[in-house]
Design an enzyme around this catalytic site. Structure first.
Site, mmCIF file in Angstrom:
data_model
loop_
_atom_site.group_PDB
_atom_site.id
_atom_site.type_symbol
_atom_site.label_atom_id
_atom_site.label_comp_id
_atom_site.label_asym_id
_atom_site.label_seq_id
_atom_site.Cartn_x
_atom_site.Cartn_y
_atom_site.Cartn_z
ATOM 1 N N ASN A 202 0.813 -1.225 0.000
ATOM 2 C CA ASN A 202 0.000 0.000 0.000
ATOM 3 C C ASN A 202 0.845 1.273 0.000
ATOM 4 O O ASN A 202 0.384 2.315 -0.455
ATOM 5 C CB ASN A 202 -0.901 -0.030 1.251
ATOM 6 N N TYR B 243 3.068 9.153 -11.727
ATOM 7 C CA TYR B 243 2.256 8.411 -10.752
ATOM 8 C C TYR B 243 1.418 7.340 -11.466
ATOM 9 O O TYR B 243 1.405 6.169 -11.053
ATOM 10 C CB TYR B 243 1.347 9.385 -10.007
#
Ligand code: NAP
Length: 254
Positions: A92, A157
């Site tokens: 995560n 990203y």
């Protein structure tokens, strides 16, 4: 969801001290897993682990930069010593990036990929031997809903998170025969410290409330929404689900 599904399992949640990762770590501990909380900041990781222990769960804080393989290997060994072989990994930990494409330097590009994509690669490699030996494992990679359609000013990203999707699908095929499932959750607009930081900097193209009003279910997502989906994917009963992109986005991406 049967809470006993994760009882006694050893889990690692990266970026487990904040936002989505913290909610996942708390949920897996609530479901009976012994959780290694990997995070950059030792104090924040310890605060998260202490919170989980105060709630009756088992958690160990491990300061780890997921870009640092040696530190990951030491962290996995610490968790294994405390709780036994690792059966569940949730990748995560992540960094966001907002920049015009032509302004992104090679260094910025590589730093972001090193955390979001290479960090996922390292953590998977570090725990897979335990899962192979047990002939059971669950990996959940947190990607991003931006991978569905792209996002301007976030090319590095989105590229990193799209890499996570491809990594997930290929790992699922390679390790399915070993009893290991690998899935990805691309969250869509979750109210976390990261989201609030971006709101404060004016990077969201509107407030959190504005985006919530445009979301089909008329609210922002909560970290607990991602935790619930993760808890299911790491359970025994999700054993026939692998290589999947499990969207949790309030209907924003259909
Ligand atoms: P967050 O509140 O900023 O939490 C991320 C956590 O990861 C922080 O504790 C952070 O530590 C840690 N971290 C960052 N780099 C790390 C590294 N190299 N090694 C170890 N830990 C590291 O963010 P979030 O919103 O919960 O996001 C969690 C994940 O969901 C990220 O991968 C993000 O890209 C993804 N995601 C979030 C959304 C959303 O709407 N929030 C949407 C799509 C995808 P520090 O605080 O010390 O930096």
């Amino acid at each position: 969801m049967a809470a006993e599904n994760s009882t006694g399992r050893t889990a690692i949640v990266t970026g487990g001290a904040s936002g989505i990762g913290l909610a996942i770590a708390r949920r897996l501990a609530h479901d009976g897993a012994n959780v290694g909380v990997f995070d950059l900041d030792a104090d924040a990781a310890e605060a998260a682990a202490a919170k989980i222990r105060a709630e009756g769960g088992a958690a160990l804080a491990v300061p780890v930069d997921v870009a640092d393989r040696a530190r990951i290997d030491r962290g996995v060994a610490q968790v294994r010593d405390a709780y036994g072989p690792v059966g569940i990994l949730v990748n995560n930990a992540g960094r966001e990036g907002f920049q015009a494409f032509l302004d992104i330097t090679e260094e910025t590009w590589e730093n972001l990929l090193r955390v979001n994509l290479t960090g996922t690669f390292h953590c998977c490699q570090a725990v897979l031997p335990d899962m192979i030996a047990a002939r059971w494992g669950r990996i959940v990679n947190i990607s991003s809903s931006s991978t569905h359609g792209g996002q301007p000013f976030m090319t590095h990203y989105v590229a990193s998170k799209s890499g996570v999707v491809g990594l997930t699908k290929s790992l699922a095929l390679e390790f399915g025969p070993k009893g290991i499932t690998v899935n990805t959750i691309p969250p869509g607009f979750i109210d976390t410290p990261m989201t609030r930081r971006n709101e404060a900097k004016g990077l969201l193209g509107g407030t959190v409330d504005h985006h919530a009003s445009l979301t089909p279910v008329r609210r922002a997502g909560l970290p607990e929404d991602i935790a619930a989906a993760t808890a299911f994917l790491v359970s025994d009963e999700a054993g026939y689900i692998t290589g999947q992109i499990f969207g949790v986005n309030g209907g924003r991406n259909t």
